[in-house]
Design an enzyme around this catalytic site. Structure first.
Site, PDB file in Angstrom:
ATOM      1  N   ASP A  45       6.713   1.466  -3.748  1.00 60.84           N
ATOM      2  CA  ASP A  45       5.596   0.523  -3.687  1.00 60.84           C
ATOM      3  C   ASP A  45       4.779   0.606  -4.969  1.00 60.84           C
ATOM      4  OD1 ASP A  45       3.574  -0.801  -1.272  1.00 60.84           O
ATOM      5  OD2 ASP A  45       2.658  -0.130  -3.134  1.00 60.84           O
ATOM      6  N   TYR A  50      -1.481  -1.778 -10.931  1.00 62.74           N
ATOM      7  CA  TYR A  50      -1.237  -0.387 -11.308  1.00 62.74           C
ATOM      8  C   TYR A  50      -0.746  -0.273 -12.752  1.00 62.74           C
ATOM      9  CZ  TYR A  50      -0.991   0.234  -6.171  1.00 62.74           C
ATOM     10  OH  TYR A  50      -1.221   0.220  -4.821  1.00 62.74           O
ATOM     11  N   LYS A  75       2.717  -6.129  -5.785  1.00 68.20           N
ATOM     12  CA  LYS A  75       1.560  -6.884  -5.309  1.00 68.20           C
ATOM     13  C   LYS A  75       0.968  -7.740  -6.428  1.00 68.20           C
ATOM     14  CE  LYS A  75       0.532  -2.775  -2.656  1.00 68.20           C
ATOM     15  NZ  LYS A  75       1.226  -1.888  -3.590  1.00 68.20           N
ATOM     16  N   HIS A 108      -2.508  -8.677  -3.291  1.00 63.66           N
ATOM     17  CA  HIS A 108      -3.149  -7.362  -3.253  1.00 63.66           C
ATOM     18  C   HIS A 108      -4.529  -7.397  -2.595  1.00 63.66           C
ATOM     19  CE1 HIS A 108      -2.996  -3.303  -5.582  1.00 63.66           C
ATOM     20  NE2 HIS A 108      -3.564  -3.153  -4.407  1.00 63.66           N
TER      21      HIS A 108
END
Length: 200
Positions: A45, A50, A75, A108
């Site tokens: 994931d 990120y 996401k 997200h």
């Protein structure tokens, strides 16, 4: 490790996976992915937010993993919301992850603008219909966001991935999401303990 849940479209999603938030070093990612695979993990994931999709993609390439043997989730980041931006950023995610499809793609954060959320979701619906994403979902959605989607969208999210721990229980939301799903007895306990909920 073969604990899975079947999403409403029949896609099997592992109940346990490796989240790679804050993993931004290639060697650290390589080790994390290798150790996770050795322990039986098959779900990874990540997220555009990120800023490590490219590192995860490189780790999976280096380890010569058969793509169909892993379940990849990413996401959509907030600045990439909206129909056209969501489509473009999805292509960038695929390039970084070195794949031609995702198993699960989530919005997200829903934000407070209903129209933006719906536009973004319509882009995901299109990608899902085209077979570029096996399942689509959301993350951090409250009841009102899911109600907006029920009123305006063709496909409901397969997953609402929410944060749950002793300092942020969200039991009311979790119970409401659970009320929307069909739970088969063999996987009941595992489904209830998972942070994401599979919606009808």
């Amino acid at each position: 490790m073969r604990h899975v849940v079947s999403l409403y479209n029949g896609i099997e999603m592992p109940l346990v996976g490796l989240g790679v938030f804050k993993t931004n070093d290639q060697k650290e990612m390589d080790n994390a992915v290798r150790y996770a695979l050795e322990a039986g993990y098959r779900s990874f994931d990540t997220a555009q937010m990120y800023q490590n999709e490219h590192i995860l993609g490189e780790s999976l390439r280096r380890l010569d993993i058969v793509r169909s043997d892993v379940f990849l989730t990413s996401k959509l980041d907030n600045p990439n919301q909206g129909y056209d931006k969501a489509l473009l950023s999805f292509e960038e995610s695929l390039r970084k992850l070195k794949t031609d499809y995702l198993d699960l793609f989530l919005i997200h954060w829903p934000g407070q603008k209903r129209s933006r959320l719906i536009e973004s979701w319509r882009a995901l619906e299109r990608l899902h219909k085209e077979g570029r994403i096996r399942a689509i979902g959301v993350s951090n959605c409250m009841k009102r966001h899911l109600q907006w989607m029920a009123e305006d969208c063709d496909v409901m999210p397969a997953v609402n991935q929410i944060e749950r721990h002793p300092l942020l229980n969200q039991n009311g939301l979790a119970q409401w999401c659970l009320s929307l799903i069909h739970i088969s007895e063999p996987t009941r306990q595992a489904e209830i303990s998972y942070a994401g909920f599979c919606l009808k």
